[in-house]
Design a protein around this motif. Structure first.
Motif, PDB file in Angstrom:
ATOM      1  N   ILE A 166       9.135  -5.796 -23.193  1.00 24.63           N
ATOM      2  CA  ILE A 166       8.019  -5.157 -24.337  1.00 24.63           C
ATOM      3  C   ILE A 166       7.084  -6.673 -25.124  1.00 24.63           C
ATOM      4  CG2 ILE A 166       7.355  -3.502 -26.323  1.00 24.63           C
ATOM      5  CD1 ILE A 166       8.212  -2.339 -23.682  1.00 24.63           C
ATOM      6  N   GLU A 167       5.738  -6.413 -24.893  1.00 27.63           N
ATOM      7  CA  GLU A 167       4.984  -7.140 -25.814  1.00 27.63           C
ATOM      8  C   GLU A 167       4.292  -6.201 -26.804  1.00 27.63           C
ATOM      9  OE1 GLU A 167       5.174  -9.885 -25.095  1.00 27.63           O
ATOM     10  OE2 GLU A 167       6.827  -9.648 -23.570  1.00 27.63           O
ATOM     11  N   SER A 168       3.046  -7.518 -27.417  1.00 19.99           N
ATOM     12  CA  SER A 168       2.027  -6.744 -28.312  1.00 19.99           C
ATOM     13  C   SER A 168       1.176  -5.904 -27.798  1.00 19.99           C
ATOM     14  CB  SER A 168       2.032  -7.570 -28.938  1.00 19.99           C
ATOM     15  OG  SER A 168       2.536  -8.057 -29.636  1.00 19.99           O
ATOM     16  N   GLY A 169       0.883  -4.829 -28.263  1.00 19.83           N
ATOM     17  CA  GLY A 169      -0.310  -4.030 -27.459  1.00 19.83           C
ATOM     18  C   GLY A 169       0.763  -2.375 -26.370  1.00 19.83           C
ATOM     19  N   ASP A 170       1.159  -3.036 -25.818  1.00 22.74           N
ATOM     20  CA  ASP A 170       2.745  -2.412 -25.517  1.00 22.74           C
ATOM     21  C   ASP A 170       2.523  -0.793 -26.048  1.00 22.74           C
ATOM     22  OD1 ASP A 170       2.449  -3.318 -22.931  1.00 22.74           O
ATOM     23  OD2 ASP A 170       4.796  -3.666 -23.359  1.00 22.74           O
ATOM     24  N   VAL A 171       2.478   0.637 -25.583  1.00 24.43           N
ATOM     25  CA  VAL A 171       2.762   1.702 -26.124  1.00 24.43           C
ATOM     26  C   VAL A 171       3.830   1.968 -25.347  1.00 24.43           C
ATOM     27  CG1 VAL A 171       2.335   4.275 -26.804  1.00 24.43           C
ATOM     28  CG2 VAL A 171       0.320   2.945 -26.128  1.00 24.43           C
ATOM     29  N   ILE A 172       5.072   2.512 -26.603  1.00 19.17           N
ATOM     30  CA  ILE A 172       7.012   3.133 -26.508  1.00 19.17           C
ATOM     31  C   ILE A 172       6.637   4.554 -26.977  1.00 19.17           C
ATOM     32  CG2 ILE A 172       7.547   0.823 -26.093  1.00 19.17           C
ATOM     33  CD1 ILE A 172       8.461   0.587 -29.435  1.00 19.17           C
ATOM     34  N   LYS A 173       7.656   4.796 -26.724  1.00 22.02           N
ATOM     35  CA  LYS A 173       8.079   6.244 -26.666  1.00 22.02           C
ATOM     36  C   LYS A 173       8.946   5.909 -27.635  1.00 22.02           C
ATOM     37  CE  LYS A 173       9.790  10.790 -24.719  1.00 22.02           C
ATOM     38  NZ  LYS A 173       9.403  11.119 -23.363  1.00 22.02           N
ATOM     39  N   VAL A 174       9.315   6.811 -29.340  1.00 20.64           N
ATOM     40  CA  VAL A 174      10.505   6.441 -30.065  1.00 20.64           C
ATOM     41  C   VAL A 174      11.556   7.803 -30.372  1.00 20.64           C
ATOM     42  CG1 VAL A 174      10.390   5.321 -31.979  1.00 20.64           C
ATOM     43  CG2 VAL A 174       9.271   4.503 -30.674  1.00 20.64           C
ATOM     44  N   ASP A 175      12.229   7.765 -30.860  1.00 19.16           N
ATOM     45  CA  ASP A 175      13.124   8.548 -30.853  1.00 19.16           C
ATOM     46  C   ASP A 175      13.251   8.462 -32.741  1.00 19.16           C
ATOM     47  OD1 ASP A 175      14.958  10.626 -32.127  1.00 19.16           O
ATOM     48  OD2 ASP A 175      15.979  10.251 -30.366  1.00 19.16           O
ATOM     49  N   THR A 176      12.301   8.650 -33.345  1.00 19.56           N
ATOM     50  CA  THR A 176      11.944   9.347 -34.766  1.00 19.56           C
ATOM     51  C   THR A 176      13.534   9.964 -34.795  1.00 19.56           C
ATOM     52  OG1 THR A 176      11.379  12.067 -34.687  1.00 19.56           O
ATOM     53  CG2 THR A 176       9.894   9.723 -34.849  1.00 19.56           C
ATOM     54  N   HIS A 177      14.268  10.675 -34.441  1.00 15.48           N
ATOM     55  CA  HIS A 177      15.656  11.165 -35.114  1.00 15.48           C
ATOM     56  C   HIS A 177      16.400  10.131 -35.302  1.00 15.48           C
ATOM     57  CE1 HIS A 177      14.589  15.554 -34.961  1.00 15.48           C
ATOM     58  NE2 HIS A 177      13.426  14.925 -34.976  1.00 15.48           N
ATOM     59  N   ALA A 178      16.426   9.499 -33.652  1.00 14.45           N
ATOM     60  CA  ALA A 178      17.532   8.248 -33.957  1.00 14.45           C
ATOM     61  C   ALA A 178      17.181   6.736 -34.775  1.00 14.45           C
ATOM     62  CB  ALA A 178      18.351   8.548 -32.848  1.00 14.45           C
ATOM     63  N   HIS A 179      15.903   6.859 -34.364  1.00 14.79           N
ATOM     64  CA  HIS A 179      15.105   5.514 -34.961  1.00 14.79           C
ATOM     65  C   HIS A 179      15.663   4.390 -34.192  1.00 14.79           C
ATOM     66  CE1 HIS A 179      13.981   6.250 -39.311  1.00 14.79           C
ATOM     67  NE2 HIS A 179      14.706   7.267 -39.154  1.00 14.79           N
ATOM     68  N   GLU A 180      15.331   4.703 -32.207  1.00 13.69           N
ATOM     69  CA  GLU A 180      15.432   3.763 -31.608  1.00 13.69           C
ATOM     70  C   GLU A 180      14.588   4.165 -30.437  1.00 13.69           C
ATOM     71  OE1 GLU A 180      19.107   5.546 -29.724  1.00 13.69           O
ATOM     72  OE2 GLU A 180      19.941   5.045 -30.896  1.00 13.69           O
ATOM     73  N   TYR A 181      13.996   3.135 -29.292  1.00  8.20           N
ATOM     74  CA  TYR A 181      13.616   3.105 -28.640  1.00  8.20           C
ATOM     75  C   TYR A 181      14.291   3.976 -27.574  1.00  8.20           C
ATOM     76  CZ  TYR A 181      11.690   0.716 -24.365  1.00  8.20           C
ATOM     77  OH  TYR A 181      10.956   1.024 -23.307  1.00  8.20           O
ATOM     78  N   ILE A 182      12.953   4.091 -26.541  1.00  8.45           N
ATOM     79  CA  ILE A 182      13.282   5.041 -25.606  1.00  8.45           C
ATOM     80  C   ILE A 182      12.721   4.650 -23.446  1.00  8.45           C
ATOM     81  CG2 ILE A 182      13.381   7.675 -24.317  1.00  8.45           C
ATOM     82  CD1 ILE A 182      14.961   7.355 -26.793  1.00  8.45           C
ATOM     83  N   GLN A 183      11.303   4.208 -24.322  1.00 10.15           N
ATOM     84  CA  GLN A 183      11.005   3.526 -23.201  1.00 10.15           C
ATOM     85  C   GLN A 183       9.191   3.653 -23.110  1.00 10.15           C
ATOM     86  OE1 GLN A 183      10.887   7.471 -20.797  1.00 10.15           O
ATOM     87  NE2 GLN A 183       8.493   7.908 -20.743  1.00 10.15           N
ATOM     88  N   ARG A 184       8.953   2.901 -22.456  1.00  6.92           N
ATOM     89  CA  ARG A 184       7.526   2.086 -22.795  1.00  6.92           C
ATOM     90  C   ARG A 184       6.499   3.806 -20.983  1.00  6.92           C
ATOM     91  NH1 ARG A 184       5.833  -3.205 -20.513  1.00  6.92           N
ATOM     92  NH2 ARG A 184       6.838  -2.737 -18.209  1.00  6.92           N
ATOM     93  N   VAL A 185       5.726   3.460 -22.159  1.00  9.36           N
ATOM     94  CA  VAL A 185       4.645   4.458 -22.274  1.00  9.36           C
ATOM     95  C   VAL A 185       3.695   4.116 -21.186  1.00  9.36           C
ATOM     96  CG1 VAL A 185       3.222   6.772 -22.536  1.00  9.36           C
ATOM     97  CG2 VAL A 185       4.755   6.090 -23.927  1.00  9.36           C
TER      98      VAL A 185
END
Length: 185
Positions: A166-185
């Motif tokens: 993951i680099e600056s400028g990438d859009v990622i999917k985040v789980d807001t309840h677990a505060h975790e990275y899910i995947q790159r979009v």
């Protein structure tokens, strides 16, 4: 009117002017003495958990919270300004009610809010949000083996651990309840 024998988990009660959600309710019968209803109640403002016992058939005031859709506009001092999607009025929500959820607020995000009258008690974010990474931790070449995680700062100001690709400028999917990275979009 609701009696203490009808209390069930999930109900919302007004006790001494404070709003509580029933976490658990047990009817207790003792050999000596009258039976009673033992409950665990969560204060919806302070999140404090208390235990309270009620006499059988004691009158309790059940309240119904109204769920409304709000859209985040912008922070204003120590409060956050939202637009009520239903009636197009602006609603100010104190940061104490939002807690750690402020790290995932960005303009245009719709949230669910629980109201009792004009008082807001809780805000629930969508479980998944797509947020842009604005800064990632630079790793030395010998550490860039392709395995592991690195620290990243999101456009909302939240810090989280993301995979090395993951680099600056990438859009990622985040789980807001677990505060975790899910995947790159």
């Amino acid at each position: 009117m609701t009696t203490s024998n009808q209390i069930t988990p999930g109900m919302t009660l007004n006790i001494d002017g404070k709003i509580y959600r029933v976490e658990s309710s047990v009817k207790v019968t003792v050999a000596k003495g009258p039976p009673f209803v033992k409950t665990k109640l969560r204060n919806l403002i302070t999140e404090e958990l208390i235990e309270k016992s009620f006499k059988p058939d004691q009158i309790v005031q059940e309240v119904s919270l109204v769920e409304r859709a709000l859209e985040f506009l912008y922070p204003e001092g120590k409060e956050y300004l939202f637009l009520d999607v239903g009636n197009l009025e602006q609603v100010q929500v104190p940061s104490s009610i939002l807690g750690n959820k402020i790290h995932f607020l960005k303009e245009g995000i719709q949230v669910k809010a629980m109201f009792y009258g004009d008082t807001i008690f809780a805000v629930e974010l969508p479980q998944f949000l797509e947020i842009m990474v604005v800064k990632t931790e630079e790793l030395p070449v010998e550490d860039a083996s392709g395995e592991g995680n690195k620290s990243a700062v999101l456009e909302t100001g939240a810090k989280m651990s993301v995979p090395l690709f993951i680099e600056s400028g990438d859009v990622i999917k985040v789980d807001t309840h677990a505060h975790e990275y899910i995947q790159r979009v």
